[in-house]
Write a protein that holds these residues in place. Sequence first.
Motif, PDB file in Angstrom:
ATOM      1  N   MET B   1       0.852  -1.201   0.000  1.00 44.00           N
ATOM      2  CA  MET B   1       0.000   0.000   0.000  1.00 44.00           C
ATOM      3  C   MET B   1       0.880   1.240   0.000  1.00 44.00           C
ATOM      4  O   MET B   1       1.641   1.429   0.910  1.00 44.00           O
ATOM      5  N   SER B   2       0.817   2.065  -1.048  1.00 39.46           N
ATOM      6  CA  SER B   2       1.743   3.195  -1.028  1.00 39.46           C
ATOM      7  C   SER B   2       1.099   4.451  -0.449  1.00 39.46           C
ATOM      8  O   SER B   2       1.740   5.201   0.254  1.00 39.46           O
ATOM      9  N   VAL B   3      -0.165   4.676  -0.743  1.00 38.08           N
ATOM     10  CA  VAL B   3      -0.844   5.808  -0.122  1.00 38.08           C
ATOM     11  C   VAL B   3      -2.138   5.278   0.492  1.00 38.08           C
ATOM     12  O   VAL B   3      -2.896   4.575  -0.167  1.00 38.08           O
ATOM     13  N   GLU B   4      -2.329   5.572   1.739  1.00 35.88           N
ATOM     14  CA  GLU B   4      -3.572   5.149   2.370  1.00 35.88           C
ATOM     15  C   GLU B   4      -4.104   6.292   3.227  1.00 35.88           C
ATOM     16  O   GLU B   4      -3.381   6.842   4.059  1.00 35.88           O
ATOM     17  N   VAL B   5      -5.357   6.673   3.003  1.00 35.75           N
ATOM     18  CA  VAL B   5      -5.977   7.675   3.867  1.00 35.75           C
ATOM     19  C   VAL B   5      -7.199   7.034   4.513  1.00 35.75           C
ATOM     20  O   VAL B   5      -7.859   6.186   3.911  1.00 35.75           O
ATOM     21  N   ARG B   6      -7.427   7.403   5.757  1.00 35.12           N
ATOM     22  CA  ARG B   6      -8.555   6.829   6.465  1.00 35.12           C
ATOM     23  C   ARG B   6      -9.358   7.895   7.196  1.00 35.12           C
ATOM     24  O   ARG B   6      -8.785   8.761   7.866  1.00 35.12           O
ATOM     25  N   ASN B   7     -10.671   7.833   7.040  1.00 35.72           N
ATOM     26  CA  ASN B   7     -11.621   8.652   7.804  1.00 35.72           C
ATOM     27  C   ASN B   7     -11.346  10.155   7.734  1.00 35.72           C
ATOM     28  O   ASN B   7     -11.373  10.845   8.743  1.00 35.72           O
ATOM     29  N   LEU B   8     -11.063  10.660   6.541  1.00 32.88           N
ATOM     30  CA  LEU B   8     -10.805  12.095   6.431  1.00 32.88           C
ATOM     31  C   LEU B   8     -12.106  12.881   6.485  1.00 32.88           C
ATOM     32  O   LEU B   8     -13.061  12.578   5.774  1.00 32.88           O
ATOM     33  N   ILE B   9     -12.099  13.901   7.342  1.00 37.87           N
ATOM     34  CA  ILE B   9     -13.219  14.834   7.378  1.00 37.87           C
ATOM     35  C   ILE B   9     -12.644  16.229   7.242  1.00 37.87           C
ATOM     36  O   ILE B   9     -11.653  16.572   7.892  1.00 37.87           O
ATOM     37  N   LYS B  10     -13.203  17.021   6.314  1.00 37.44           N
ATOM     38  CA  LYS B  10     -12.727  18.388   6.150  1.00 37.44           C
ATOM     39  C   LYS B  10     -13.907  19.291   5.863  1.00 37.44           C
ATOM     40  O   LYS B  10     -14.727  19.009   4.991  1.00 37.44           O
ATOM     41  N   LYS B  11     -14.003  20.375   6.650  1.00 40.12           N
ATOM     42  CA  LYS B  11     -15.092  21.325   6.438  1.00 40.12           C
ATOM     43  C   LYS B  11     -14.519  22.701   6.170  1.00 40.12           C
ATOM     44  O   LYS B  11     -13.501  23.072   6.751  1.00 40.12           O
ATOM     45  N   PHE B  12     -15.155  23.438   5.280  1.00 43.37           N
ATOM     46  CA  PHE B  12     -14.830  24.851   5.092  1.00 43.37           C
ATOM     47  C   PHE B  12     -16.084  25.628   5.469  1.00 43.37           C
ATOM     48  O   PHE B  12     -17.027  25.677   4.688  1.00 43.37           O
ATOM     49  N   GLY B  13     -16.090  26.193   6.666  1.00 43.18           N
ATOM     50  CA  GLY B  13     -17.301  26.857   7.150  1.00 43.18           C
ATOM     51  C   GLY B  13     -18.409  25.832   7.270  1.00 43.18           C
ATOM     52  O   GLY B  13     -18.239  24.795   7.904  1.00 43.18           O
ATOM     53  N   ASN B  14     -19.528  26.087   6.594  1.00 38.57           N
ATOM     54  CA  ASN B  14     -20.647  25.162   6.658  1.00 38.57           C
ATOM     55  C   ASN B  14     -20.573  24.078   5.600  1.00 38.57           C
ATOM     56  O   ASN B  14     -21.368  23.158   5.567  1.00 38.57           O
ATOM     57  N   PHE B  15     -19.600  24.219   4.704  1.00 41.45           N
ATOM     58  CA  PHE B  15     -19.509  23.309   3.573  1.00 41.45           C
ATOM     59  C   PHE B  15     -18.630  22.102   3.927  1.00 41.45           C
ATOM     60  O   PHE B  15     -17.498  22.266   4.373  1.00 41.45           O
ATOM     61  N   THR B  16     -19.177  20.910   3.760  1.00 37.66           N
ATOM     62  CA  THR B  16     -18.390  19.712   4.032  1.00 37.66           C
ATOM     63  C   THR B  16     -17.708  19.270   2.754  1.00 37.66           C
ATOM     64  O   THR B  16     -18.356  18.810   1.820  1.00 37.66           O
ATOM     65  N   ALA B  17     -16.384  19.432   2.725  1.00 34.37           N
ATOM     66  CA  ALA B  17     -15.644  19.082   1.514  1.00 34.37           C
ATOM     67  C   ALA B  17     -15.363  17.588   1.476  1.00 34.37           C
ATOM     68  O   ALA B  17     -15.441  16.960   0.424  1.00 34.37           O
ATOM     69  N   LEU B  18     -15.015  17.010   2.634  1.00 29.27           N
ATOM     70  CA  LEU B  18     -14.782  15.576   2.704  1.00 29.27           C
ATOM     71  C   LEU B  18     -15.558  15.017   3.886  1.00 29.27           C
ATOM     72  O   LEU B  18     -15.486  15.537   4.990  1.00 29.27           O
ATOM     73  N   ASP B  19     -16.300  13.938   3.634  1.00 29.88           N
ATOM     74  CA  ASP B  19     -17.170  13.388   4.648  1.00 29.88           C
ATOM     75  C   ASP B  19     -16.745  11.944   4.918  1.00 29.88           C
ATOM     76  O   ASP B  19     -17.269  11.022   4.325  1.00 29.88           O
ATOM     77  N   ASN B  20     -15.732  11.795   5.761  1.00 33.89           N
ATOM     78  CA  ASN B  20     -15.261  10.464   6.151  1.00 33.89           C
ATOM     79  C   ASN B  20     -14.781   9.633   4.955  1.00 33.89           C
ATOM     80  O   ASN B  20     -15.337   8.580   4.662  1.00 33.89           O
ATOM     81  N   VAL B  21     -13.745  10.118   4.318  1.00 35.47           N
ATOM     82  CA  VAL B  21     -13.231   9.466   3.118  1.00 35.47           C
ATOM     83  C   VAL B  21     -12.055   8.557   3.452  1.00 35.47           C
ATOM     84  O   VAL B  21     -11.159   8.942   4.204  1.00 35.47           O
ATOM     85  N   SER B  22     -12.084   7.354   2.933  1.00 28.36           N
ATOM     86  CA  SER B  22     -10.953   6.432   3.044  1.00 28.36           C
ATOM     87  C   SER B  22     -10.585   5.949   1.653  1.00 28.36           C
ATOM     88  O   SER B  22     -11.457   5.755   0.813  1.00 28.36           O
ATOM     89  N   LEU B  23      -9.290   5.781   1.415  1.00 26.00           N
ATOM     90  CA  LEU B  23      -8.835   5.384   0.081  1.00 26.00           C
ATOM     91  C   LEU B  23      -7.490   4.703   0.197  1.00 26.00           C
ATOM     92  O   LEU B  23      -6.630   5.125   0.977  1.00 26.00           O
ATOM     93  N   LYS B  24      -7.317   3.620  -0.572  1.00 25.45           N
ATOM     94  CA  LYS B  24      -6.028   2.929  -0.620  1.00 25.45           C
ATOM     95  C   LYS B  24      -5.532   2.940  -2.047  1.00 25.45           C
ATOM     96  O   LYS B  24      -6.285   2.633  -2.967  1.00 25.45           O
ATOM     97  N   VAL B  25      -4.290   3.272  -2.223  1.00 24.51           N
ATOM     98  CA  VAL B  25      -3.700   3.264  -3.556  1.00 24.51           C
ATOM     99  C   VAL B  25      -2.507   2.330  -3.533  1.00 24.51           C
ATOM    100  O   VAL B  25      -1.638   2.439  -2.666  1.00 24.51           O
TER     101      VAL B  25
END
Lengths: 281, 358
Positions: B1-25
């Motif tokens: 697994m070279s890149v792995e992200v788990r449970n990313l959450i990112k908000k800009f003000g009221n806008f949810t840009a990422l809602d619990n994103v996980s990804l394996k590359v």
Amino acid sequence: MPAKNIVGKKTRVLPGFHLTLGYTLLYLSLIVLIPLSAVVWKTTSLTWHEFWQVVTMPQALAAYRLSFGVSFLAALVNGIFGLIVAWVLVRYNFFGKRIVDALVDLPFALPTAVAGITLAYIYGPHGWIGGVLEPMGIKVANTRLGIFVALTFIGLPFIVRTVQPVIEDLDPELEEAAASMGATRWQTFWRVIFPVLSPALLTGFSLSFARALGEYGSVVFISSNIPMKTQILPLLIMSELDGFQIGKATALAVVMLVISFVLLLTINILQWWTSRHQQHN
Amino acid sequence: MSVEVRNLIKKFGNFTALDNVSLKVESGELVALLGPSGSGKTTLLRIIAGLEFPDNPEATVAYYGEDVTRVSASHRKAGFAFQHYALFRHMSVFENIAFGLRVRPAATRPSDAEIRQRVDKLLKLIQLEPLAKRFPSQLSGGQRQRVALARALAVEPKVLLLDEPFGALDAKVRKELRRWLRQLHDEIHITTLFVTHDQEEALEVADRVAILRDGRIEQIGTPEEIYDHPASPFVYDFLGNVNLFSGRVKDGGVVIGETEFELPGKTGEVNAAAVAFVRPHDIRITREPSGTKTFPARVIRSNAAGPVANLELARLDGGDSFTVQLSKELFQELQPKAGEQVYVELKNVRVFSDDYSI
């Protein structure tokens, strides 16, 4: 009707090159060149020998050093701090930003005499700042430091207002790109941001420097104006005029004119050189 | 697994840009992050690069098993290319590419000769050797993007991250450059993620495609998988033109107008409203009806310009209009004209149970 022959001619949407160039030359002549050449012409009332004696008298030499030296230092300090002010005003949002932004222009608008009197009071032995500094052995009013403070005050807006639009134009992606390639913050500033800002900084610096050279009103109040010590060049010229020594005064003015012109020309060339590759993408 | 992200959450003000994103590359993979604007794809890429950080403490970003969640971009060793190139305009092409090497601390900085050698090699890779002394303002858009890629590669990154790398280029250069990118990747096999909103680009270039919608990964798979087996109406619609036919569910199929379509395994409340999805190239047209499989429609418009002919038809039994793609040969044979009646047969009908409308 025969078609107008426009082959081989550059056509522009807005015509009038000859008219506008003619107007430019006339305007520059009336406003700048004729008054300045009158200054040069006036010096012909002196012989070469007299001219040389006037412009090399010890009092004059001291005044050149003081005027050019302190103006240079003031512009330099403004270059550094003006850059910081401009950066903060562009990059950050904070309460009262618009007021701070407007404050920057005040030295433009304020009569210089008012600025001089205010500074002389505040930095004087009983003033808010002078009262604190004096017991520490730092004298501001009536010293060269006072002249420096006044010249810094009047020169600040020039740096901020010339650098601000360039920072606004600066894409934060450039900093991100530098960071993603492993550059430290200092390297990012020094290698990526500073070179882009430097032409504007130089312009601001030369405007601030030129403004400080010509400043008279605020300095006479905060400086003790002692010949050889705290007498700036414009003041020396003024005192010669007061003594009806018009020839002497114009001789000094011509020297000031020539040195200023050479310095500003040099800075302009430097600025052209630093910006030669910086067309917009 | 070279890149792995788990449970990313990112908000800009009221806008949810990422809602619990996980990804394996996987290592050496070329993955496209595909989605409409506002789907969070660029935010995901920027978090992977370290230019943005997740809001939630339990989120993780790892490169080759190493946790880099709180490591700044300058220490991550990820190459990043921007949509608008972000080239340093006061530096020549050569100096732009050499930048990442020149800013290294003295201990690990290569010698001048070595820097020259490595930059020359990259210039060869991007086929811009003769332009080394040019400045960015003297290059075309495609050339600038290639310089940006070489610059990102110069630091020998662990992963290469490209944000809409061809977004600012015109159609022809785009196509050339994306083939070039695929070739380049086949040569150097660096793990690459790129963001795009162009489905054609994602399907052509990537090994796998992740489709994002509203801050979530809707589906991830090879281009064939996601094109042939879209997991949701959104993916179906996003990956190409699609026709919608409203009908009703029946046991083991769907009824559109008066025509029944068998869909083995299809269950659901009988008579509930359903929407059938059919790609324009999965529709056949005949002059004569054939059994119960076809339904009549009227030709509204026909356009034979381009490699295939496009027809716009309207159902006679319901009024829904839809588009059909025909091969040139079939078009010549049928010669359908506006106002004529034809018979339509649908293939590869997909019915999604949940309500969906475009």
